[in-house]
Write an enzyme that holds these catalytic residues in place. Structure first.
Site, PDB file in Angstrom:
ATOM      1  N   HIS A  84     -24.367 -30.094 -11.632  1.00 34.85           N
ATOM      2  CA  HIS A  84     -23.459 -29.035 -12.096  1.00 34.85           C
ATOM      3  C   HIS A  84     -22.208 -29.653 -12.712  1.00 34.85           C
ATOM      4  O   HIS A  84     -21.792 -29.285 -13.818  1.00 34.85           O
ATOM      5  CB  HIS A  84     -23.093 -28.131 -10.912  1.00 34.85           C
ATOM      6  CG  HIS A  84     -21.939 -27.206 -11.145  1.00 34.85           C
ATOM      7  ND1 HIS A  84     -22.089 -25.858 -11.372  1.00 34.85           N
ATOM      8  CD2 HIS A  84     -20.597 -27.425 -11.185  1.00 34.85           C
ATOM      9  CE1 HIS A  84     -20.906 -25.299 -11.538  1.00 34.85           C
ATOM     10  NE2 HIS A  84     -19.975 -26.244 -11.434  1.00 34.85           N
ATOM     11  N   GLU A  85     -21.605 -30.595 -11.987  1.00 37.41           N
ATOM     12  CA  GLU A  85     -20.380 -31.224 -12.502  1.00 37.41           C
ATOM     13  C   GLU A  85     -20.666 -32.045 -13.755  1.00 37.41           C
ATOM     14  O   GLU A  85     -19.849 -32.068 -14.688  1.00 37.41           O
ATOM     15  CB  GLU A  85     -19.740 -32.087 -11.417  1.00 37.41           C
ATOM     16  CG  GLU A  85     -19.323 -31.330 -10.164  1.00 37.41           C
ATOM     17  CD  GLU A  85     -18.339 -30.202 -10.439  1.00 37.41           C
ATOM     18  OE1 GLU A  85     -17.639 -30.241 -11.479  1.00 37.41           O
ATOM     19  OE2 GLU A  85     -18.272 -29.273  -9.611  1.00 37.41           O
ATOM     20  N   ASP A 143     -24.070 -24.226 -13.542  1.00 36.37           N
ATOM     21  CA  ASP A 143     -25.010 -23.918 -12.463  1.00 36.37           C
ATOM     22  C   ASP A 143     -26.453 -24.027 -12.941  1.00 36.37           C
ATOM     23  O   ASP A 143     -27.319 -24.592 -12.254  1.00 36.37           O
ATOM     24  CB  ASP A 143     -24.768 -22.505 -11.928  1.00 36.37           C
ATOM     25  CG  ASP A 143     -23.633 -22.431 -10.927  1.00 36.37           C
ATOM     26  OD1 ASP A 143     -23.247 -23.479 -10.384  1.00 36.37           O
ATOM     27  OD2 ASP A 143     -23.129 -21.314 -10.684  1.00 36.37           O
TER      28      ASP A 143
END
Length: 324
Positions: free
Chosen positions: A173-174, A237
């Site tokens: 996600h990051e 996400d």
């Protein structure tokens, strides 16, 4: 006492974080998480190389940015020199100690102004005892403090598939934030630079718009979600869970464990008033949507749980969004 602890954590954040991480996390867990991150990065790299809608020039720029991401995992290997100069005296009042520490921080900042940037330093904003995770587009780095590297996100007792569905998906996600509608405006060194071809960026905008439309107007707790407000987090996400699933497949993992752990990390309760504030102002959608909607866009989800068109979690194939 509470005020004193808050001030202590603010002035000596990295020192306290190191103590916490070495006491409750340790080098073995750090090495394990770093190994998993390298697996995620390899999957991400392969997905960029196999991307069907990017031109070669943009693809090379994206790969270069991916290769330059600085990883800050668990706790820093070194801390800022400023802590050598901060002095705390029992003979001084709380105010005097705080004031002296603030002066030391200001002088340290001025001293660092014309020095080369040390991209390995964490800084006081992300100590190891903080439960959070970050991507900083101006530095092109991801930070995972030790405090978030615990259940339900991560455990040395988990299977690899469970950890991939938890902290693995959050890690990806990051990473995806480097390629979301905001992060994509920055290059591998954190400079604002357009590294996209005009045609590629147009396609990316179309895919981002599809993500906006996917979430826009979903009724959650009696309120409508705002797809435009939350698009960056929703893209991240979707990318995070997709890469976690692909990595698990490469490792002959259990996809049920991946999806189930992904759902577990978003479990929670909230008052209706708090839900209203999230939908009105937060760049994240409510937790149940973070769990369910990205999964609905991944074809493996339907095969893993034998989900049929009559099921409530079914999303027609043409409505499923695929970006990274």
């Amino acid at each position: 006492m509470q005020i004193h602890l808050l001030q202590l954590n603010q002035q000596l954040a990295e020192v306290i974080g190191i103590y916490y991480a070495q006491s409750y996390f340790g080098s073995t867990a750090k090495a394990n998480v770093e190994q998993m991150i390298n697996k995620m990065l390899e999957t991400y790299k392969q997905r960029l190389q196999d991307n069907s809608w990017l031109s070669e020039s943009t693809k090379n720029e994206a790969l270069k940015k991916l290769d330059h991401i600085t990883l800050k995992i668990g706790y820093p290997d070194k801390i800022s020199d400023v802590y050598n100069d901060i002095q705390v005296s029992a003979n001084k009042s709380l105010y005097e100690n705080i004031s002296a520490a603030n002066k030391t921080w200001v002088q340290y900042s001025f001293n660092e102004l014309y020095k080369p940037v040390d991209r390995t330093l964490w800084g006081p904003d992300a100590p190891a005892n903080l439960i959070n995770a970050f991507y900083d587009p101006t530095k092109n780095d991801i930070t995972f403090p030790a405090a978030i590297l615990q259940k339900p996100f991560y455990s040395s007792d988990n299977t690899l598939s469970e950890n991939l569905g938890g902290i693995g998906a959050v890690i990806a996600h990051e990473i995806t934030h480097a390629f979301d509608p905001n992060g994509s405006k920055f290059d591998e060194f954190g400079n604002i630079r357009n590294w996209w071809s005009e045609q590629d960026y147009k396609k990316f905008t179309e895919l981002s718009q599809a993500e906006i439309e996917l979430f826009d107007g979903i009724i959650c707790g009696g309120l409508k979600t705002n797809g435009k407000l939350t698009v960056g987090e929703n893209v991240a996400d979707l990318g995070g869970l997709t890469v976690a699933v692909e990595t698990a497949k490469k490792e002959n993992g259990n996809l049920q464990e991946v999806f189930q752990t992904w759902a577990k990390i978003w479990r929670g309760k909230m008052m209706p008033q708090f839900r209203k504030s999230i939908i009105a102002y937060d760049s994240h959608v409510p937790s149940e949507l973070r769990s369910n909607v990205p999964a609905q866009c991944i074809d493996d989800f339907y095969q893993t749980f034998n989900i049929q068109p009559t099921a409530g979690m079914w999303l027609d194939p043409e409505k499923r969004v695929h970006i990274w």
